[in-house]
Design a protein around this motif. Sequence first.
Motif, PDB file in Angstrom:
ATOM      1  N   PHE A  74      40.142  39.838  39.151  1.00 25.27           N
ATOM      2  CA  PHE A  74      40.303  38.746  38.193  1.00 25.27           C
ATOM      3  C   PHE A  74      41.701  38.699  37.579  1.00 25.27           C
ATOM      4  N   THR A  75      42.589  39.593  37.994  1.00 22.69           N
ATOM      5  CA  THR A  75      43.894  39.685  37.342  1.00 22.69           C
ATOM      6  C   THR A  75      45.058  39.422  38.295  1.00 22.69           C
ATOM      7  N   GLY A  76      44.771  39.046  39.537  1.00 26.72           N
ATOM      8  CA  GLY A  76      45.835  38.794  40.501  1.00 26.72           C
ATOM      9  C   GLY A  76      46.669  37.581  40.129  1.00 26.72           C
ATOM     10  N   ARG A  77      47.877  37.533  40.655  1.00 30.02           N
ATOM     11  CA  ARG A  77      48.795  36.438  40.347  1.00 30.02           C
ATOM     12  C   ARG A  77      48.973  35.531  41.564  1.00 30.02           C
ATOM     13  N   GLY A  78      49.572  34.382  41.324  1.00 27.43           N
ATOM     14  CA  GLY A  78      49.853  33.457  42.405  1.00 27.43           C
ATOM     15  C   GLY A  78      48.606  32.778  42.936  1.00 27.43           C
ATOM     16  N   LEU A  79      48.772  32.128  44.083  1.00 30.14           N
ATOM     17  CA  LEU A  79      47.669  31.379  44.690  1.00 30.14           C
ATOM     18  C   LEU A  79      46.524  32.306  45.082  1.00 30.14           C
ATOM     19  N   LYS A  80      46.868  33.466  45.650  1.00 30.16           N
ATOM     20  CA  LYS A  80      45.827  34.419  46.052  1.00 30.16           C
ATOM     21  C   LYS A  80      45.013  34.874  44.855  1.00 30.16           C
ATOM     22  N   GLY A  81      45.688  35.167  43.740  1.00 25.77           N
ATOM     23  CA  GLY A  81      44.989  35.596  42.532  1.00 25.77           C
ATOM     24  C   GLY A  81      44.098  34.505  41.985  1.00 25.77           C
ATOM     25  N   LEU A  82      44.590  33.266  42.018  1.00 26.54           N
ATOM     26  CA  LEU A  82      43.801  32.140  41.534  1.00 26.54           C
ATOM     27  C   LEU A  82      42.532  31.954  42.366  1.00 26.54           C
ATOM     28  N   ILE A  83      42.680  32.009  43.678  1.00 26.54           N
ATOM     29  CA  ILE A  83      41.522  31.858  44.563  1.00 26.54           C
ATOM     30  C   ILE A  83      40.523  32.980  44.330  1.00 26.54           C
ATOM     31  N   SER A  84      41.041  34.204  44.161  1.00 24.12           N
ATOM     32  CA  SER A  84      40.164  35.354  43.921  1.00 24.12           C
ATOM     33  C   SER A  84      39.373  35.165  42.628  1.00 24.12           C
ATOM     34  N   ARG A  85      40.049  34.766  41.546  1.00 19.42           N
ATOM     35  CA  ARG A  85      39.362  34.565  40.261  1.00 19.42           C
ATOM     36  C   ARG A  85      38.303  33.486  40.367  1.00 19.42           C
ATOM     37  N   MET A  86      38.659  32.379  40.999  1.00 19.10           N
ATOM     38  CA  MET A  86      37.709  31.280  41.126  1.00 19.10           C
ATOM     39  C   MET A  86      36.482  31.692  41.931  1.00 19.10           C
ATOM     40  N   PHE A  87      36.721  32.412  43.020  1.00 17.06           N
ATOM     41  CA  PHE A  87      35.609  32.814  43.878  1.00 17.06           C
ATOM     42  C   PHE A  87      34.671  33.769  43.148  1.00 17.06           C
ATOM     43  N   PHE A  88      35.215  34.824  42.584  1.00 22.91           N
ATOM     44  CA  PHE A  88      34.349  35.840  41.985  1.00 22.91           C
ATOM     45  C   PHE A  88      33.664  35.337  40.714  1.00 22.91           C
ATOM     46  N   ARG A  89      34.326  34.511  39.939  1.00 22.37           N
ATOM     47  CA  ARG A  89      33.659  33.920  38.782  1.00 22.37           C
ATOM     48  C   ARG A  89      32.567  32.964  39.232  1.00 22.37           C
ATOM     49  N   GLY A  90      32.862  32.208  40.273  1.00 18.38           N
ATOM     50  CA  GLY A  90      31.902  31.229  40.763  1.00 18.38           C
ATOM     51  C   GLY A  90      30.629  31.840  41.292  1.00 18.38           C
ATOM     52  N   VAL A  91      30.747  33.008  41.946  1.00 13.91           N
ATOM     53  CA  VAL A  91      29.554  33.627  42.526  1.00 13.91           C
ATOM     54  C   VAL A  91      28.882  34.593  41.563  1.00 13.91           C
ATOM     55  N   GLY A  92      29.354  34.632  40.322  1.00 18.22           N
ATOM     56  CA  GLY A  92      28.657  35.412  39.311  1.00 18.22           C
ATOM     57  C   GLY A  92      29.041  36.870  39.225  1.00 18.22           C
ATOM     58  N   THR A  93      30.184  37.259  39.821  1.00 22.63           N
ATOM     59  CA  THR A  93      30.627  38.645  39.721  1.00 22.63           C
ATOM     60  C   THR A  93      31.146  38.918  38.317  1.00 22.63           C
ATOM     61  N   VAL A  94      30.748  40.048  37.768  1.00 17.79           N
ATOM     62  CA  VAL A  94      31.164  40.433  36.416  1.00 17.79           C
ATOM     63  C   VAL A  94      32.282  41.462  36.536  1.00 17.79           C
ATOM     64  N   PRO A  95      33.449  41.238  35.894  1.00 15.55           N
ATOM     65  CA  PRO A  95      34.561  42.191  36.019  1.00 15.55           C
ATOM     66  C   PRO A  95      34.207  43.554  35.435  1.00 15.55           C
ATOM     67  N   LEU A  96      34.615  44.594  36.155  1.00 19.01           N
ATOM     68  CA  LEU A  96      34.311  45.965  35.764  1.00 19.01           C
ATOM     69  C   LEU A  96      35.613  46.739  35.602  1.00 19.01           C
ATOM     70  N   ASP A  97      35.862  47.211  34.379  1.00 18.67           N
ATOM     71  CA  ASP A  97      37.035  48.039  34.104  1.00 18.67           C
ATOM     72  C   ASP A  97      36.694  49.473  34.497  1.00 18.67           C
ATOM     73  N   ARG A  98      37.441  50.015  35.459  1.00 17.26           N
ATOM     74  CA  ARG A  98      37.114  51.331  35.996  1.00 17.26           C
ATOM     75  C   ARG A  98      37.972  52.448  35.409  1.00 17.26           C
ATOM     76  N   SER A  99      38.560  52.195  34.229  1.00 13.63           N
ATOM     77  CA  SER A  99      39.452  53.187  33.642  1.00 13.63           C
ATOM     78  C   SER A  99      38.712  54.307  32.923  1.00 13.63           C
ATOM     79  N   GLY A 100      37.396  54.185  32.778  1.00 16.64           N
ATOM     80  CA  GLY A 100      36.609  55.237  32.145  1.00 16.64           C
ATOM     81  C   GLY A 100      36.520  55.077  30.642  1.00 16.64           C
TER      82      GLY A 100
END
Length: 238
Positions: free
Chosen positions: A66-92
């Motif tokens: 959800f944090t990528g930049r440019g066209l690829k980042g935009l497509i990634s955000r749109m896709f994962f938000r659209g299909v209901g993926t919830v962002p997961l912070d893996r920093s502990g």
Amino acid sequence: MLYWVLKVTLGPLLHLVFRPWAEGVENVPREGPAILAGNHLSFSDHFFGPLHLPRKVISLGKAEYFTGRGLKGLISRMFFRGVGTVPLDRSGGKASEAALRTGLRILREGHLLGIYPEGTRSPDGRLYKGKTGVARLALMSRAPVIPWAVINTREIMPPGKIFPRFGIRPGIRFGKPLDFSRYYGMEDDRLVLRAVTDEIMYALMELSGQEYVDKYAATAKAEMARAAKEAARQAAGK
């Protein structure tokens, strides 16, 4: 809504081109909460994993989607938000607790929650040690855990590749629900959490046929990266 749009449009195309197969779909409940705990071989797991299920699967995905930049980042955000993926912070730490609360909320709402206990894609196709977050979710929510193993998705789209390979049939096996009721109320016991997680990973090993490695996938990736860097340094010094 995008989830169902893709299901109706992309689903038939994937069936036609790749002819995916599935076993044990009847093990996934038609209603009510459940945890789908799976192995993670490829980006294409997001497409082929839920393909045979009539219910929507809400997945916990890494925040980097959800944090990528440019066209690829935009497509990634749109896709994962659209299909209901919830962002997961893996920093502990607090991030892990927030992810746990999110997973519990999804289950309380009666949904199917998809989670990859390895925490990241396998670096070499083997099955790696699971993180205990899945065990905490299982014991705190008391939702059934169904192991689901993808087959051949790494061969279709290896890590780092953008376009899939054709001529390979992917598959998915849904195992029978795992019963952890004997551990209810013990979600703060680290030994119990490790035992539950290991039982889930053993079921995945049986379903997938993968070789098991008693090491976290993230650790293995870091070791491989260091080894590659060292090999490159030595080669440059010759």
